[in-house]
Design a protein around this motif. Structure first.
Motif, mmCIF file in Angstrom:
data_model
loop_
_atom_site.group_PDB
_atom_site.id
_atom_site.type_symbol
_atom_site.label_atom_id
_atom_site.label_comp_id
_atom_site.label_asym_id
_atom_site.label_seq_id
_atom_site.Cartn_x
_atom_site.Cartn_y
_atom_site.Cartn_z
ATOM 1 N N LEU A 1 -10.264 -7.515 -5.365
ATOM 2 C CA LEU A 1 -9.979 -8.054 -6.684
ATOM 3 C C LEU A 1 -9.635 -6.903 -7.638
ATOM 4 N N PRO A 2 -8.569 -7.032 -8.446
ATOM 5 C CA PRO A 2 -8.094 -5.908 -9.273
ATOM 6 C C PRO A 2 -8.839 -5.778 -10.605
ATOM 7 N N ILE A 3 -10.142 -5.505 -10.554
ATOM 8 C CA ILE A 3 -10.936 -5.473 -11.772
ATOM 9 C C ILE A 3 -10.927 -4.085 -12.423
ATOM 10 N N PHE A 4 -11.295 -4.053 -13.679
ATOM 11 C CA PHE A 4 -11.245 -2.842 -14.495
ATOM 12 C C PHE A 4 -11.979 -1.670 -13.850
ATOM 13 N N ASN A 5 -11.305 -0.526 -13.798
ATOM 14 C CA ASN A 5 -11.853 0.749 -13.336
ATOM 15 C C ASN A 5 -12.206 0.752 -11.853
ATOM 16 N N ARG A 6 -11.630 -0.161 -11.113
ATOM 17 C CA ARG A 6 -11.724 -0.120 -9.653
ATOM 18 C C ARG A 6 -10.512 0.622 -9.121
ATOM 19 N N CYS A 7 -10.732 1.514 -8.175
ATOM 20 C CA CYS A 7 -9.657 2.305 -7.587
ATOM 21 C C CYS A 7 -9.564 2.023 -6.097
ATOM 22 N N VAL A 8 -8.355 1.850 -5.620
ATOM 23 C CA VAL A 8 -8.097 1.703 -4.187
ATOM 24 C C VAL A 8 -7.211 2.865 -3.756
ATOM 25 N N ILE A 9 -7.655 3.577 -2.727
ATOM 26 C CA ILE A 9 -6.905 4.694 -2.174
ATOM 27 C C ILE A 9 -6.648 4.383 -0.704
ATOM 28 N N PHE A 10 -5.412 4.553 -0.238
ATOM 29 C CA PHE A 10 -5.142 4.250 1.164
ATOM 30 C C PHE A 10 -3.945 5.040 1.680
ATOM 31 N N ASN A 11 -3.946 5.243 3.003
ATOM 32 C CA ASN A 11 -2.834 5.903 3.681
ATOM 33 C C ASN A 11 -1.599 5.004 3.648
ATOM 34 N N THR A 12 -0.433 5.621 3.517
ATOM 35 C CA THR A 12 0.815 4.855 3.516
ATOM 36 C C THR A 12 1.616 5.173 4.768
ATOM 37 N N ASP A 13 1.102 4.733 5.896
ATOM 38 C CA ASP A 13 1.812 4.895 7.161
ATOM 39 C C ASP A 13 2.862 3.790 7.309
ATOM 40 N N ALA A 14 3.656 3.869 8.353
ATOM 41 C CA ALA A 14 4.727 2.897 8.561
ATOM 42 C C ALA A 14 4.206 1.484 8.791
#
Length: 286
Positions: free
Chosen positions: A186-199
């Motif tokens: 859920l895109p709530i305030f001050n939440r961060c998502v970090i992920f690899n951008t592979d193919a």
């Protein structure tokens, strides 16, 4: 009494002591995550600074420099022109592109040599209104203006106060064979998502949001690269989910248009606003 702006200028935006002290655990969680390396972090930045970013977002005029990404596979807007970004948003992006943050990000992901993108290609700030969506996809793999820059990591920071779960807009992370969604965020305030951008790092928020007309799904989006001698090159590639066979033709057509545009953009440096208009024309009867 200090204003939020004055407070934002004095506080530490990213608490390096706090986050670096947790790096061994966070790195293990990130690199071992499924369906591909990723992590979700709460209270990522100083809340006072991020609230100032929200206030600045509210004052922005969508007509000034915004790119409307409206075609079959997405419906959102973005602003990546540094000259048009408000002061606190620009300061936040600058911090997340700093050498100190890049060092943190490399330790977290295990990817050495991560580089920022001062052009904010495809990134910057994003927002979508009621009905906005982004079909499941894997991101473009090479920077269009730096042909040996392999895209490696995304950082998304959400700016949505009081976002209700029933409004949707969840970021979905799908398995690499596009058989099932393994995580929804859920895109709530001050939440961060970090992920690899592979193919095959498939992600998106494919269900149109049902938020009120005066609400927006907003984020800061930053992408990071490594320099490679022979990078794998592919444009943003959208996918159909199980049970969406009827959409397959339009998704493929849109993919072809995006791929052509990406090549032209790399050769000629054309503007993102052009592709929005072209793709909208081909998908208007979706």
């Amino acid at each position: 009494m200090q204003t939020i702006t004055e407070t934002a200028q004095r506080v530490q935006l990213f608490n390096y002591e706090h986050w670096n002290s947790q790096l061994p655990e966070l790195s293990s969680e990130y690199q071992g995550a499924s369906p591909y390396p990723h992590i979700v972090l709460e209270n990522f930045l100083h809340p006072d600074v991020l609230q100032e970013c929200v206030k600045e977002f509210d004052k922005l005029n969508e007509g000034d420099g915004w790119i409307n990404y409206v075609h079959y596979n997405e419906n959102k807007a973005g602003l990546n022109n540094n000259d048009l970004l408000p002061a606190t948003i620009k300061k936040t992006i600058h911090e997340l592109n700093s050498p100190e943050f890049l060092e943190f990000l490399s330790a977290l992901t295990g990817i050495e040599g991560l580089m920022k993108d001062d052009l904010l290609e495809g990134g910057g700030i994003h927002q979508s209104k009621r009905g906005g969506y982004l079909n499941i996809h894997a991101d473009f793999t090479v920077h269009p203006h730096h042909r040996n820059w392999q895209r490696r990591v995304n950082v998304l920071v959400y700016l949505n106060n009081d976002w209700e779960e029933e409004w949707g807009g969840k970021l979905e992370l799908w398995d690499t064979k596009m058989q099932a969604c393994e995580r929804k965020v859920l895109p709530i305030f001050n939440r961060c998502v970090i992920f690899n951008t592979d193919a095959d790092s498939y992600h998106g928020h494919p269900e149109p949001t049902t938020c009120p007309e005066d609400k927006h799904r907003r984020s800061i989006a930053l992408y990071y690269y490594t320099q490679e001698a022979q990078p794998f090159r592919r444009a943003t590639h959208y996918m159909v989910r199980p049970g969406e066979g009827s959409k397959k033709f339009m998704v493929k057509l849109d993919n072809a248009m995006v791929a052509i545009y990406t090549e032209i953009k790399g050769m000629l440096g054309s503007n993102d606003k052009i592709v929005s208009k072209v793709l909208r024309f081909f998908s208007r009867k979706k």
